[in-house]
Design a protein around this motif. Structure first.
Motif, PDB file in Angstrom:
ATOM      1  N   TRP A  74      -2.440 -37.467 -90.670  1.00 27.88           N
ATOM      2  CA  TRP A  74      -2.557 -38.810 -91.246  1.00 27.88           C
ATOM      3  C   TRP A  74      -1.286 -39.582 -90.939  1.00 27.88           C
ATOM      4  N   GLU A  75      -1.488 -40.753 -90.363  1.00 25.72           N
ATOM      5  CA  GLU A  75      -0.383 -41.649 -90.046  1.00 25.72           C
ATOM      6  C   GLU A  75      -0.253 -42.607 -91.216  1.00 25.72           C
ATOM      7  N   ARG A  76       0.928 -42.624 -91.826  1.00 27.76           N
ATOM      8  CA  ARG A  76       1.077 -43.362 -93.059  1.00 27.76           C
ATOM      9  C   ARG A  76       2.450 -43.999 -93.159  1.00 27.76           C
ATOM     10  N   ALA A  77       2.542 -44.965 -94.077  1.00 26.70           N
ATOM     11  CA  ALA A  77       3.798 -45.648 -94.374  1.00 26.70           C
ATOM     12  C   ALA A  77       3.652 -46.280 -95.752  1.00 26.70           C
ATOM     13  N   THR A  78       4.734 -46.825 -96.255  1.00 24.54           N
ATOM     14  CA  THR A  78       4.680 -47.484 -97.551  1.00 24.54           C
ATOM     15  C   THR A  78       5.732 -48.569 -97.641  1.00 24.54           C
ATOM     16  N   THR A  79       5.480 -49.517 -98.499  1.00 26.17           N
ATOM     17  CA  THR A  79       6.495 -50.515 -98.815  1.00 26.17           C
ATOM     18  C   THR A  79       6.911 -50.383-100.271  1.00 26.17           C
ATOM     19  N   CYS A  80       6.552 -49.273-100.882  1.00 25.90           N
ATOM     20  CA  CYS A  80       6.937 -49.040-102.275  1.00 25.90           C
ATOM     21  C   CYS A  80       7.515 -47.638-102.412  1.00 25.90           C
ATOM     22  N   SER A 155       2.913 -51.643-101.243  1.00 27.09           N
ATOM     23  CA  SER A 155       1.602 -51.124-100.878  1.00 27.09           C
ATOM     24  C   SER A 155       1.710 -49.737-100.256  1.00 27.09           C
ATOM     25  N   ALA A 156       0.673 -48.944-100.490  1.00 30.12           N
ATOM     26  CA  ALA A 156       0.503 -47.665 -99.812  1.00 30.12           C
ATOM     27  C   ALA A 156      -0.345 -47.957 -98.584  1.00 30.12           C
ATOM     28  N   ARG A 157       0.033 -47.416 -97.414  1.00 30.50           N
ATOM     29  CA  ARG A 157      -0.667 -47.745 -96.169  1.00 30.50           C
ATOM     30  C   ARG A 157      -1.026 -46.492 -95.389  1.00 30.50           C
ATOM     31  N   ILE A 158      -2.264 -46.424 -94.923  1.00 32.57           N
ATOM     32  CA  ILE A 158      -2.699 -45.347 -94.030  1.00 32.57           C
ATOM     33  C   ILE A 158      -3.250 -46.001 -92.773  1.00 32.57           C
ATOM     34  N   ASP A 159      -2.702 -45.597 -91.612  1.00 29.40           N
ATOM     35  CA  ASP A 159      -3.064 -46.220 -90.338  1.00 29.40           C
ATOM     36  C   ASP A 159      -4.127 -45.437 -89.576  1.00 29.40           C
ATOM     37  N   HIS A 160      -4.058 -44.107 -89.575  1.00 29.02           N
ATOM     38  CA  HIS A 160      -4.959 -43.312 -88.733  1.00 29.02           C
ATOM     39  C   HIS A 160      -5.167 -41.944 -89.361  1.00 29.02           C
ATOM     40  N   VAL A 161      -6.406 -41.452 -89.318  1.00 27.37           N
ATOM     41  CA  VAL A 161      -6.732 -40.135 -89.860  1.00 27.37           C
ATOM     42  C   VAL A 161      -7.514 -39.354 -88.807  1.00 27.37           C
ATOM     43  N   GLN A 162      -7.057 -38.131 -88.533  1.00 28.91           N
ATOM     44  CA  GLN A 162      -7.724 -37.235 -87.580  1.00 28.91           C
ATOM     45  C   GLN A 162      -7.867 -35.851 -88.206  1.00 28.91           C
ATOM     46  N   ILE A 163      -8.916 -35.147 -87.791  1.00 24.36           N
ATOM     47  CA  ILE A 163      -9.166 -33.797 -88.301  1.00 24.36           C
ATOM     48  C   ILE A 163      -9.386 -32.843 -87.131  1.00 24.36           C
ATOM     49  N   LYS A 164      -8.855 -31.628 -87.271  1.00 21.46           N
ATOM     50  CA  LYS A 164      -9.055 -30.564 -86.276  1.00 21.46           C
ATOM     51  C   LYS A 164      -9.567 -29.332 -87.009  1.00 21.46           C
ATOM     52  N   ALA A 165     -10.599 -28.714 -86.464  1.00 20.95           N
ATOM     53  CA  ALA A 165     -11.135 -27.479 -87.040  1.00 20.95           C
ATOM     54  C   ALA A 165     -10.824 -26.314 -86.101  1.00 20.95           C
TER      55      ALA A 165
END
Length: 183
Positions: A74-80, A155-165
């Motif tokens: 998960w690609e994430r960032a925040t401003t809080c 704000s809480a921010r999520i840019d991209h979500v990927q899954i691998k099995a």
């Protein structure tokens, strides 16, 4: 052991059980600096979840393999400023959460960063199987629990979500016929 490679989720929805909703949820499909966000609304504790599932990108792991692990990028960032125990992730199937939540996660800083959750041998406390992992509703849910009473400013921010099995051949039983043929 084999794996599917990281595959982007193809469906994201806000599961609104609290007072702060996720906005721009379709922005998690690719890494493009557009975000799914949850903003400060000066309300009490929230438990709104961002459900991200495979949908049309569903895995096609062949049977009779067994699932041995799941990784989520998960690609994430925040401003809080959010305490590390407030961010959680949990696998989901058929619109319900399964297994054990990953807790103590961090949204990081204002700069996007990718974090990998799970491992090649981590089943997230769930009884995973090929049918469930291949299903279009298989995915991951993210949510914040703000124990301080209010969502922190920003704000809480999520840019991209990927899954691998990760999967391996099913253990098979070797059967040998010891009967002798008579002619």
């Amino acid at each position: 052991m084999a794996d599917t490679g990281f595959v982007s989720v193809a469906l994201a929805v806000n599961q609104n059980s609290g007072t702060d909703a996720w906005a721009g949820v379709t922005n998690v499909y690719s890494s493009n600096n557009a975000y799914a966000t949850m903003n400060d609304s000066a309300t009490a504790q929230t438990t709104d979840r961002l459900y991200c599932s495979m949908d049309t990108n569903a895995f096609t792991i062949p049977a009779p393999n067994v699932i041995v692990g799941i990784e989520v990028n998960w690609e994430r960032a925040t401003t809080c400023v959010i305490g590390p125990s407030d961010v959680r992730a949990q696998l989901m199937y058929n619109s319900g959460i399964i297994g054990t939540a990953k807790t103590g996660l961090s949204l990081g800083t204002a700069v996007d960063a990718v974090q990998t959750l799970g491992s090649p041998t981590d089943q997230w406390g769930a009884a995973l199987n090929v049918v469930g992992v291949n299903h279009a509703t298989f995915g991951v849910s993210f949510w914040m629990i703000f124990s301080g009473g209010e969502f922190p400013a920003g704000s809480a921010r999520i840019d991209h979500v990927q899954i691998k099995a990760y999967y391996a051949p099913s253990p098979s039983k070797f059967v040998h016929d010891y009967r002798q043929r008579r002619i």
